[in-house]
Design a protein around this motif. Structure first.
Motif, PDB file in Angstrom:
ATOM      1  N   TRP A  47      -5.087  -7.913   6.645  1.00  0.00           N
ATOM      2  CA  TRP A  47      -5.062  -6.932   5.443  1.00  0.00           C
ATOM      3  C   TRP A  47      -4.777  -5.606   6.196  1.00  0.00           C
ATOM      4  N   GLU A  56      -8.366   3.051   4.033  1.00  0.00           N
ATOM      5  CA  GLU A  56      -6.957   3.147   3.191  1.00  0.00           C
ATOM      6  C   GLU A  56      -7.177   4.762   3.496  1.00  0.00           C
ATOM      7  N   ARG A  84      -2.017  -3.271   4.294  1.00  0.00           N
ATOM      8  CA  ARG A  84      -2.034  -2.052   3.672  1.00  0.00           C
ATOM      9  C   ARG A  84      -1.569  -0.869   4.465  1.00  0.00           C
TER      10      ARG A  84
END
Length: 427
Positions: A218, A184, A222
């Motif tokens: 994912w 992230e 994200r």
């Protein structure tokens, strides 16, 4: 002579991560917090995970200039055909003895000649450990740049016959085991290639590879939430041979190809590349397995790129993988090639082929060695470069990205034409 090498010194220190016994981990060693339970398997290891070591090298010149480099060895030393575990205290006398004896008195501006001397030097009939050749050659590169009052990029470009990149080479971020939070961070900073992910166990890839597929899904989700406008990342996952462990050979059969097709679908609309899909136990076997996989993917129209890592260590290894068309990218694993100029030569070997060069290395390097490699990336315009050292991501990304940016800015300043006033004054 001010550019003469007058002294070489070596000081033991710490690297940016740890040495891990890859064979023990692959055989199921369980993590206990940050360390691992169990006994090591690979020769030289006292523990399955132990502190990374470096030798801080200083090359002194006749004018008092001191140039630096750091010896470093990969996290998974002693595995996949690599040199044995690097012990700094053991090798310091080699640098201050036979290496210094060979190099002191030479002209620092003769980079290739000095670096090749390291490649050829033997101590007790043994070639110098790759880490020694790596660290001392970094210091020699820095010394050559200091002596010529130019950038290390320009010294390497002159030595290798290249035109340096004018923009930073795309940086590849590695997350370590913290593959969610660190990734992230990468999305927020718009890192072009990511996240490495460290898929080095059956648990991390999951039954039939399901956990990895969910992770790739994912990544897409994200990246859209956290990435900057127009962000188009390239996903790069290192699986440490675990696809081979999960599915087994032959690698062109439907079950394996279908799994790669599922990875491609999970990554859509972004490209994905898989590093080290299997570990076949030797260079010839690895090349054969990867060629088999690539042919199976090509026949099925699956667009996942394959990255060579295991058994692709030396310059000769890189040549063999490229010649066999065994990979879409080869990792030029900088500490494993020895002299830093060899990394540049390996990148150049990929020119004009179907194989791209990924200038890699290891989390277990130092800020000094990472900055030196940034100049190799710029000098050769590699396809991508690893963010290193460490597994925290931010620090390694800052080090290599900023080194490339400051070098490009310096080169632009130094290449600016004289102003009209300066021309008039000269006239």
């Amino acid at each position: 002579m001010t550019t003469e090498i007058t002294g070489i010194h070596a000081t033991p220190g710490y690297a940016g991560f740890f040495f891990d016994d890859q064979r023990a981990i692959k055989r199921g060693a369980q993590q206990d917090g940050f360390t691992y339970d169990g006994e090591p398997i690979t020769d030289g290891f006292d523990e399955i995970r132990q502190a990374g070591e470096t030798l801080i090298v200083e090359v002194e010149l006749g004018d008092g200039t001191v140039a630096r480099g750091d010896c470093a060895a990969v996290q998974y030393s002693g595995a996949g055909g690599r040199d044995p575990l690097f012990r700094a205290e053991e090798y310091a006398p080699v640098i201050e003895g036979p290496v210094a004896d060979e190099l002191v008195g030479r002209d620092a501006t003769d980079l290739l000649d000095n670096a090749e001397t390291l490649e050829e030097l033997r101590v007790d009939d043994d070639r110098l450990h790759t880490a020694i050749r790596y660290g001392v050659s970094q210091a020699l590169l820095s010394a050559a740049a200091e002596a010529a009052t130019t950038t290390r990029t320009d010294v390497l470009a002159d030595a290798l016959g290249t035109d340096p990149a004018t923009e930073p080479v795309p940086v590849f971020g590695q997350s370590g085991d913290d593959r969610y939070i660190n990734t992230e961070k990468m999305f927020v900073k718009g890192v072009p290639v990511l996240p490495h992910a460290l898929i080095n166990s059956v648990e991390k890839i999951g039954a039939d590879g399901k956990t990895l597929l969910e992770y790739v899904e994912w990544l897409v989700e994200r990246s859209r939430v956290l990435g900057p406008d127009g962000y188009e990342p390239r996903f790069h996952i290192d699986v440490y041979g675990m696809i081979g462990e999960t599915f087994g050979a032959p690698y062109d059969r439907d079950e394996v190809v279908d799994y790669f097709a599922a990875l491609e679908d999970a990554a859509d609309p972004f490209p994905i590349q898989i590093e080290g899909p299997m570990d076949a136990g030797g260079r010839a076997e690895q090349i054969e397995a990867m060629v088999e996989l690539r042919e199976g993917l090509a026949d099925a129209g699956v667009g996942v790129d394959i990255v060579a890592d295991e058994w692709c260590n030396t310059f000769a290894d890189v040549q063999a993988f490229v010649d066999a068309e065994a990979a879409d990218l080869v990792q030029v694993k900088t500490p494993d090639l020895g002299g830093i100029h060899r990394s540049g030569q390996a990148v150049r070997y990929c020119e004009g082929t179907e194989t791209r060069a990924y200038l890699g290395g290891t989390c277990n390097e130092t800020a000094t060695s990472a900055r030196a490699c940034a100049h190799v990336a710029l000098a050769t315009d590699a396809a991508q470069m690893l963010a290193k050292p460490g597994m925290g991501f931010d620090e390694g990304y800052m080090i290599v990205e900023n080194e490339m940016r400051r070098t490009i800015a310096r080169r632009e300043r130094e290449q600016l034409p004289a102003t009209s006033d300066e021309v008039t004054a000269d006239d």
